[in-house]
Design a protein around this motif. Structure first.
Motif, mmCIF file in Angstrom:
data_model
loop_
_atom_site.group_PDB
_atom_site.id
_atom_site.type_symbol
_atom_site.label_atom_id
_atom_site.label_comp_id
_atom_site.label_asym_id
_atom_site.label_seq_id
_atom_site.Cartn_x
_atom_site.Cartn_y
_atom_site.Cartn_z
ATOM 1 N N MET A 146 44.847 36.640 36.213
ATOM 2 C CA MET A 146 44.063 36.312 35.011
ATOM 3 C C MET A 146 42.571 36.518 35.256
ATOM 4 O O MET A 146 41.866 37.103 34.417
ATOM 5 N N VAL A 147 42.071 36.062 36.405
ATOM 6 C CA VAL A 147 40.657 36.236 36.723
ATOM 7 C C VAL A 147 40.310 37.723 36.836
ATOM 8 O O VAL A 147 39.307 38.191 36.291
ATOM 9 N N GLY A 148 41.154 38.483 37.538
ATOM 10 C CA GLY A 148 40.875 39.901 37.745
ATOM 11 C C GLY A 148 40.883 40.716 36.475
ATOM 12 O O GLY A 148 40.067 41.619 36.290
ATOM 13 N N LEU A 149 41.810 40.406 35.565
ATOM 14 C CA LEU A 149 41.958 41.198 34.340
ATOM 15 C C LEU A 149 41.131 40.683 33.178
ATOM 16 O O LEU A 149 40.749 41.456 32.296
ATOM 17 N N GLY A 150 40.872 39.389 33.161
ATOM 18 C CA GLY A 150 40.336 38.771 31.959
ATOM 19 C C GLY A 150 38.834 38.655 31.911
ATOM 20 O O GLY A 150 38.119 39.588 31.528
ATOM 21 N N GLU A 151 38.325 37.508 32.341
ATOM 22 C CA GLU A 151 36.903 37.209 32.178
ATOM 23 C C GLU A 151 36.005 38.217 32.877
ATOM 24 O O GLU A 151 34.901 38.503 32.415
ATOM 25 N N TYR A 181 36.116 41.364 32.924
ATOM 26 C CA TYR A 181 35.813 42.530 32.080
ATOM 27 C C TYR A 181 35.209 42.154 30.734
ATOM 28 O O TYR A 181 34.985 43.030 29.892
ATOM 29 N N LEU A 182 34.945 40.876 30.522
ATOM 30 C CA LEU A 182 34.369 40.459 29.243
ATOM 31 C C LEU A 182 33.017 41.117 28.950
ATOM 32 O O LEU A 182 32.786 41.564 27.812
ATOM 33 N N PRO A 183 32.072 41.224 29.925
ATOM 34 C CA PRO A 183 30.795 41.869 29.589
ATOM 35 C C PRO A 183 30.946 43.328 29.186
ATOM 36 O O PRO A 183 30.224 43.802 28.299
ATOM 37 N N LEU A 184 31.889 44.041 29.798
ATOM 38 C CA LEU A 184 32.099 45.437 29.413
ATOM 39 C C LEU A 184 32.743 45.528 28.036
ATOM 40 O O LEU A 184 32.444 46.444 27.260
ATOM 41 N N PHE A 185 33.606 44.575 27.703
ATOM 42 C CA PHE A 185 34.194 44.551 26.372
ATOM 43 C C PHE A 185 33.121 44.322 25.310
ATOM 44 O O PHE A 185 33.119 44.971 24.256
ATOM 45 N N VAL A 186 32.213 43.400 25.588
ATOM 46 C CA VAL A 186 31.132 43.103 24.643
ATOM 47 C C VAL A 186 30.304 44.353 24.373
ATOM 48 O O VAL A 186 29.922 44.635 23.222
ATOM 49 N N LEU A 187 30.032 45.129 25.420
ATOM 50 C CA LEU A 187 29.303 46.382 25.236
ATOM 51 C C LEU A 187 30.123 47.375 24.411
ATOM 52 O O LEU A 187 29.583 48.085 23.550
ATOM 53 N N THR A 188 31.422 47.444 24.659
ATOM 54 C CA THR A 188 32.280 48.414 23.990
ATOM 55 C C THR A 188 32.350 48.178 22.487
ATOM 56 O O THR A 188 32.437 49.134 21.697
ATOM 57 N N VAL A 246 43.584 38.667 42.588
ATOM 58 C CA VAL A 246 42.337 38.951 41.875
ATOM 59 C C VAL A 246 41.959 40.417 42.052
ATOM 60 O O VAL A 246 41.622 41.121 41.085
ATOM 61 N N LEU A 247 42.020 40.902 43.294
ATOM 62 C CA LEU A 247 41.664 42.288 43.580
ATOM 63 C C LEU A 247 42.601 43.253 42.868
ATOM 64 O O LEU A 247 42.150 44.247 42.271
ATOM 65 N N ALA A 248 43.907 42.970 42.919
ATOM 66 C CA ALA A 248 44.874 43.852 42.263
ATOM 67 C C ALA A 248 44.636 43.889 40.757
ATOM 68 O O ALA A 248 44.655 44.960 40.133
ATOM 69 N N GLY A 249 44.399 42.723 40.165
ATOM 70 C CA GLY A 249 44.141 42.678 38.732
ATOM 71 C C GLY A 249 42.880 43.417 38.358
ATOM 72 O O GLY A 249 42.856 44.180 37.378
ATOM 73 N N PHE A 250 41.843 43.218 39.148
ATOM 74 C CA PHE A 250 40.565 43.841 38.831
ATOM 75 C C PHE A 250 40.625 45.364 38.954
ATOM 76 O O PHE A 250 40.183 46.084 38.058
ATOM 77 N N LEU A 251 41.173 45.852 40.068
ATOM 78 C CA LEU A 251 41.263 47.301 40.253
ATOM 79 C C LEU A 251 42.215 47.917 39.228
ATOM 80 O O LEU A 251 41.928 48.984 38.664
ATOM 81 N N GLY A 252 43.328 47.241 38.981
ATOM 82 C CA GLY A 252 44.253 47.744 37.959
ATOM 83 C C GLY A 252 43.599 47.829 36.599
ATOM 84 O O GLY A 252 43.774 48.813 35.866
ATOM 85 N N GLY A 253 42.818 46.809 36.245
ATOM 86 C CA GLY A 253 42.114 46.826 34.972
ATOM 87 C C GLY A 253 41.097 47.943 34.888
ATOM 88 O O GLY A 253 40.957 48.609 33.851
ATOM 89 N N GLY A 254 40.378 48.189 35.985
ATOM 90 C CA GLY A 254 39.366 49.243 35.998
ATOM 91 C C GLY A 254 39.961 50.624 35.777
ATOM 92 O O GLY A 254 39.441 51.427 34.989
ATOM 93 N N PHE A 255 41.075 50.905 36.465
ATOM 94 C CA PHE A 255 41.683 52.225 36.318
ATOM 95 C C PHE A 255 42.405 52.353 34.975
ATOM 96 O O PHE A 255 42.487 53.455 34.417
ATOM 97 N N ALA A 256 42.911 51.236 34.445
ATOM 98 C CA ALA A 256 43.505 51.275 33.109
ATOM 99 C C ALA A 256 42.447 51.593 32.059
ATOM 100 O O ALA A 256 42.677 52.385 31.131
ATOM 101 N N LEU A 257 41.275 50.994 32.194
ATOM 102 C CA LEU A 257 40.185 51.278 31.259
ATOM 103 C C LEU A 257 39.686 52.718 31.404
ATOM 104 O O LEU A 257 39.286 53.342 30.416
ATOM 105 N N ARG A 258 39.706 53.229 32.634
ATOM 106 C CA ARG A 258 39.332 54.639 32.834
ATOM 107 C C ARG A 258 40.308 55.542 32.070
ATOM 108 O O ARG A 258 39.892 56.519 31.413
#
Length: 456
Positions: free
Chosen positions: A40-45, A47-54, A168-180
């Motif tokens: 939840m931490v890696g995928l959710g909050e 990426y909130l600042p990037l979502f706000v920009l998007t 956390v790391l898996a969620g964060f990296l997974g989220g980054g490449f999914a957004l890419r």
């Protein structure tokens, strides 16, 4: 919560086999909670600042949405003792706050679908997120201390922390490449909706895992609640008070820039989502790798010297972003930052919390979270005001980086005033609350992982 007592007698001893089965169940479910929470931490909050920009909000808002609402979470903790007393259970309060945090993702999912969110709604969602997150901290610390026997705490919490770090790391990296992928196929908002939905489900699962754990002592008798004003008076001239003042001063300076690295990377440096994720992963991974070494240094040199080393090390970290925007240079900066923050945070938690009697630590954690969140919000507001009046220009970001480093250097004056504090530990179990771009984090110590002895 901390220090609330009950007239009920403690439960009768259970047969050994039943105690072992119950303990095994509680430990396994606690590990599952840590894993779900980490995703939840890696995928959710994160990426909130990037979502706000998007969705078209400003760069300043993208920074404020992940900083100012944290203050609400710090304030909610002051309600926790009353809420725990009303519910007659730490567990019920923790589960309620966890579900509240899950609900905070619902407006973000809807905003991802419709492609817009008003600034006030983004701040409100983030406020609910942090109210639920930080609101659980002190109560959960009391509860988990009654679940895990003293003899296995060090091993269990070390294992639990490592598992959460990996998720956390898996969620964060997974989220980054999914957004890419979403960026390349023109479906970024759809990907954001999926990420927030997965984060929401993971927090619901985390709450269910929490609910599945037992609560042997709903209101432990061995906790003492110390009012905030009484704590402030007692720490005003003490070694712990001087240490806390130094940390709060540093936090203010760190968060002048901390919330604005994400918009700087996306809007000024034009990094892709995957570049952003990998860069942040460098600091996070090297911070994890450095912690065991920092623990050995704390044991050999003392935590006070380790704090000095970390405090000096973090001084130039923000300013290094002004030197070059070369990706390799920034990766090196992130690696160095991860190591320095590992030394700084471990040393502080060892010095501050181990120097406090065990039955007062939860009250002190509440005070620390409140002051820390206030300093964080104040620093972010100052940085946001500067960026706003500078028109969010690139030179304004670089000025903030320099200002942050200068502030950290000046804060060392207060570090020299901290006297020697003798501690016996060399590791602290951690609950990761947030992943920040340059290595600094809103980690919460697991107080039960600290030794009970205190030395001054």
């Amino acid at each position: 919560m901390n220090g609330l007592t009950s007239d009920d007698s403690r439960p009768e001893p259970q047969p050994r086999g039943q105690r072992v089965r119950r303990l095994t169940h509680n430990l396994r479910v606690s590990q599952a909670d840590a894993a779900a929470f980490g995703v939840m931490v890696g995928l959710g909050e994160t990426y909130l600042p990037l979502f706000v920009l998007t969705v078209g909000l400003s760069e300043v808002m993208s920074g404020l949405v992940v900083s100012v609402p944290v203050l609400l979470g710090g304030l909610l903790q002051m309600v926790s003792p009353w809420a725990v007393g009303l519910l007659k259970s730490h567990k019920r309060w923790v589960v309620f706050c966890s579900m509240l945090q899950a609900v905070s993702f619902v407006p973000l999912i809807w905003a991802s679908i419709v492609g817009h969110i008003p600034p006030w709604a983004a701040l409100a969602a983030a406020s609910v997120f942090w109210a639920g997150g930080l609101g659980t901290g002190p109560a959960w610390n009391v509860w988990i201390g009654t679940l895990v026997p003293r003899t296995i705490r060090a091993h269990f919490f070390a294992k639990r922390t490592r598992l959460q770090q990996l998720t956390v790391l898996a969620g964060f990296l997974g989220g980054g490449f999914a957004l890419r992928y979403g960026e390349q196929h023109d479906c970024v908002l759809t990907v954001f909706a999926v990420l927030f939905a997965i984060a929401c489900v993971c927090r619901v699962l985390s709450a269910l895992f929490l609910a599945a754990q037992h609560e042997p002592e709903p209101l432990p008798l061995d906790r003492r609640r110390v009012p905030v004003l009484a704590q402030l008076r007692s720490y005003r001239h003490s070694a712990g008070g001087r240490l806390l003042f130094y940390i709060i001063v540093v936090q203010f300076g760190v968060w002048i820039t901390g919330p604005f690295f994400a918009p700087y990377m996306r809007e000024k440096l034009k990094f892709s989502y995957s570049d952003y994720a990998v860069l942040i992963a460098f600091s996070f991974v090297f911070k994890i790798l450095a912690l065991p070494m920092c623990g050995r240094l704390a044991k050999r040199w003392g935590a006070r010297r380790l704090l000095t080393l970390g405090g000096i090390g973090i001084v130039p970290m923000a300013g290094m972003w002004s030197i070059s925007d070369n990706y390799a240079w920034l990766c090196l900066t992130q690696i160095t930052a991860g190591v320095c923050w590992a030394a700084y945070e471990l040393a502080f938690f060892l010095l501050f919390f181990e120097s406090i009697p065990a039955d007062e630590r939860v009250s002190v954690l509440t005070l620390f979270n409140l002051l820390n969140s206030a300093a964080l919000a104040a620093g972010a507001l100052l940085g946001g005001v500067i960026l706003h009046f500078a028109g969010e220009a690139q030179w304004a970001y670089q000025a903030l980086f320099a200002l942050s480093s200068v502030w950290r250097a000046l804060a060392l004056i207060f570090l020299w005033r901290v006297p020697h504090i003798e501690v016996t530990g060399d590791a602290v179990g951690m609950q990761i609350e947030e992943l920040r771009p340059t290595g600094e984090a809103l980690d919460g110590p697991i107080l039960s992982s600290l030794p009970d002895e205190t030395r001054r």
